[in-house]
Enzyme design. Structure first.
Site, PDB file in Angstrom:
ATOM      1  CE1 TYR B  91      -4.260  -1.729   0.515  1.00 48.90           C
ATOM      2  CE2 TYR B  91      -2.946  -3.179   1.372  1.00 48.90           C
ATOM      3  CZ  TYR B  91      -4.120  -2.755   1.081  1.00 48.90           C
ATOM      4  OH  TYR B  91      -5.185  -3.776   0.771  1.00 48.90           O
ATOM      5  CD  GLU B  92      -1.514   5.835  -2.453  1.00 49.43           C
ATOM      6  OE1 GLU B  92      -1.112   5.604  -3.586  1.00 49.43           O
ATOM      7  OE2 GLU B  92      -2.444   6.299  -2.132  1.00 49.43           O
ATOM      8  CB  SER B  93      -0.288   4.013   4.029  1.00 47.08           C
ATOM      9  OG  SER B  93      -0.555   2.779   3.618  1.00 47.08           O
ATOM     10  N   GLY B  94       3.049   3.010   2.718  1.00 42.50           N
ATOM     11  CA  GLY B  94       4.137   2.382   3.015  1.00 42.50           C
ATOM     12  C   GLY B  94       4.423   0.849   3.631  1.00 42.50           C
TER      13      GLY B  94
END
Lengths: 269, 295
Positions: B91-94
């Site tokens: 996920y792009e939240s890391g």
């Protein structure tokens, strides 16, 4: 060295009319309480910077605090539109809002350049997109070694960065963990840094997964438990997904929105 | 006082909702509960479930997936619960290797980080992991898509004298579509979403046709399938234009043509997707209700 201050004093000292302000936190650790203090103090004409404006900037924009927004994704995550953001952009209410719009990769790299005190960052990005046509902070640069054409994005150096963290010690060393987003970069890119924390402890217990901002990179720390609500602080609070859902009907209507702000921000201590 | 133009706002609203791939999936499910009978006793599903199940199947054989929130996240989590238990969700939240027990509302839900193999910063996820070409599949939603699978999630043209309708913006999509090995897209099928011409190109799929990705220096293969609630579209290897290759059970070809804003090309042989299995539906419903069907 960071001073431990009240939120009211810290905001009054560090955030001024016309400043460029980044309030970061990628869904996690969003500094809502500090934003509400900015609204209460009537600070205005801000350039707001944030990858995901989220409900926090929907509130600031709806109150007319911002004249410009620098961002990469402006939705209510998992719910839908940010209605105050859309009303400002589409109808100029309560005031027009200038936009500088990027992709996430571009915004992340703008903070990296800012933290590194470089004028710009390079990435393989924006290729074929219409986004560069609308932004003066996206250009191209040719690699001097390979000749490859790459995207260049201008550094972001906020006057003030505001973040929320799990803890600080009494000397103002700050520790945050979980989804750490771009907070380290946003803080190191800024001239002034304000951190609200869940807890102030005598001694920070080292954690292998934590980001530490040493006291000498931070200007003020304010003790604000639950200061990220409806966002959260891993280990202390949980994300209030119900609030994010509830924000949709509250924010759709201007009067309902204003009434909510009056009750929960302006008339709250 | 409310926002002006309530009627015309609806179009943008719906488009925006599609772009953000609302977690109001449940509302949609109840609203469109058109059960389909397959002959086996009492197996029924909604068009959204049909779409999500087929989107999950499209991940078969993939190792790593960069997941957009909403419909892509539902599909990727379902794949991990059914055919691809080892699928690494990014996920792009890391988060690398998230294993949520229920569908997250946002990419920042705590469980995504708590169950991950590793949590990294946002600059790191985009620079070291995505841009470096380490991720097999990017899974995206969209507000508007054109015949070359280009995506608009930025603005909607509302006609002369009207300001542009605002969509959420790019998020991670331009670089996800550029740098993942291939791209899957999932969105509901309507003339509003499948348009003759995009109002704005946020994210490049196949550009203006064959060779465009190479010319632009885009690393990955680009979109290989667009899964909708009506069927599956895939780019023609010669023209890079989307072609209808499969319809879902109970859907007709004219129905898909009618829901598409350009003159849709139809494959010589149009397949029919396999109906959802009991196991797939049970796993999907458990994810949505927050339970875990696995032992």
């Amino acid at each position: 060295m960071a001073d431990i201050r009240s939120l009211r004093d810290a905001v009054a000292e560090l955030v001024h009319d016309g400043d460029t302000v980044a309030m970061e936190g990628f869904t996690h650790l969003i500094p809502f309480a500090a934003a509400h203090e900015i609204i209460r103090q009537g600070i205005t004409d801000l350039t707001l910077v944030r990858m995901t404006p989220d409900v926090i900037y929907d509130q600031l924009i709806g109150m007319g605090v911002a004249r410009r927004l620098v961002f990469s994704w402006g939705g209510n995550p998992g719910v839908g539109s940010l209605h105050r953001f859309r009303d400002a952009v589409e109808n100029g209410w309560p005031r027009p809002l200038e936009l500088d719009e990027h992709s996430h990769a571009g915004m992340a790299n703008r903070y990296v350049a800012g933290a590194s005190r470089l004028p710009f960052a390079v990435l393989r990005g924006y290729r074929g997109s219409d986004l560069p046509e609308r932004s003066s902070t996206i250009a191209t640069v040719t690699c001097p070694f390979t000749g490859e054409e790459l995207a260049a994005v201008a550094a972001v150096n906020p006057d003030v960065t505001v973040i929320h963290a799990q803890r600080a010690d009494r000397r103002g060393n700050v520790q945050l963990w979980g989804l750490v987003g771009v907070q380290k970069e946003a803080a190191l890119a800024a001239d002034r840094v304000l951190v609200t924390v869940e807890e102030i402890v005598d001694e920070l217990e080292p954690r292998p997964d934590a980001v530490v901002l040493p006291s000498w990179t931070v200007h003020a720390v304010a003790h604000v438990p639950n200061g990220a609500h409806p966002s959260y602080a891993a280990g202390y609070t949980v994300r209030d997904n119900d609030f994010y859902q509830a924000w949709d009907p509250i924010s759709r209507d201007r009067e309902t929105f204003l009434a909510w702000i009056r009750e929960h921000v302006l008339e709250a201590p | 006082m409310t926002v002006n133009n309530t009627a015309t706002d609806t179009a943008t609203d719906t488009a925006t909702d599609t772009a953000t791939d609302t977690a109001t999936d449940t509302a949609t499910d109840t609203a469109t509960d058109t059960a389909t009978d397959t002959g086996s006793p009492a197996v029924t599903w909604t068009p959204d479930e049909l779409m999500t199940v087929n989107a999950a199947r499209a991940l078969s054989g993939s190792r790593t997936c960069f997941v957009g929130i909403g419909l892509p996240s539902a599909a990727a989590n379902l794949a991990r619960r059914t055919s691809e238990p080892d699928l690494v969700l990014i996920y792009e939240s890391g988060t690398l290797g998230s294993k949520p027990s229920r569908l997250p509302l946002s990419i920042g839900d705590g469980e995504l980080a708590a169950t991950a193999d590793a949590v990294v910063s946002v600059p790191e996820i985009f620079n070291y992991w995505l841009q470096a070409g380490r991720i097999d599949v990017g899974f995206l939603g969209a507000a508007q898509v054109d015949r070359f699978a280009n995506i608009n999630t930025t603005v909607i043209d509302r006609g002369p004298g009207r300001s542009e309708g605002r969509l959420p913006g790019a998020g991670g999509a331009p670089e996800i579509a550029a740098s993942c090995g291939k791209v899957l897209m999932v969105l509901r099928h309507s003339r509003r979403n499948f348009v003759e011409k995009l109002d704005f190109v946020t994210t490049v799929g196949h550009g203006s046709g064959p060779g465009d990705r190479a010319r632009l220096g885009l690393l990955g293969e680009g979109p290989v399938a667009v899964i909708t609630d009506l069927g599956v579209l895939r780019p023609d290897p010669e023209t890079a234009q989307l072609v209808l290759t499969e319809i879902h059970p109970g859907v007709t070809v004219p129905q898909v043509i009618e829901a598409t804003g350009w003159k849709l090309r139809i494959a010589d042989t149009v397949g029919v997707t396999e109906p959802p299995t009991q196991a797939e539906l049970a796993a999907l419903r458990a994810l949505k209700s927050g339970g875990d069907t696995r032992a």
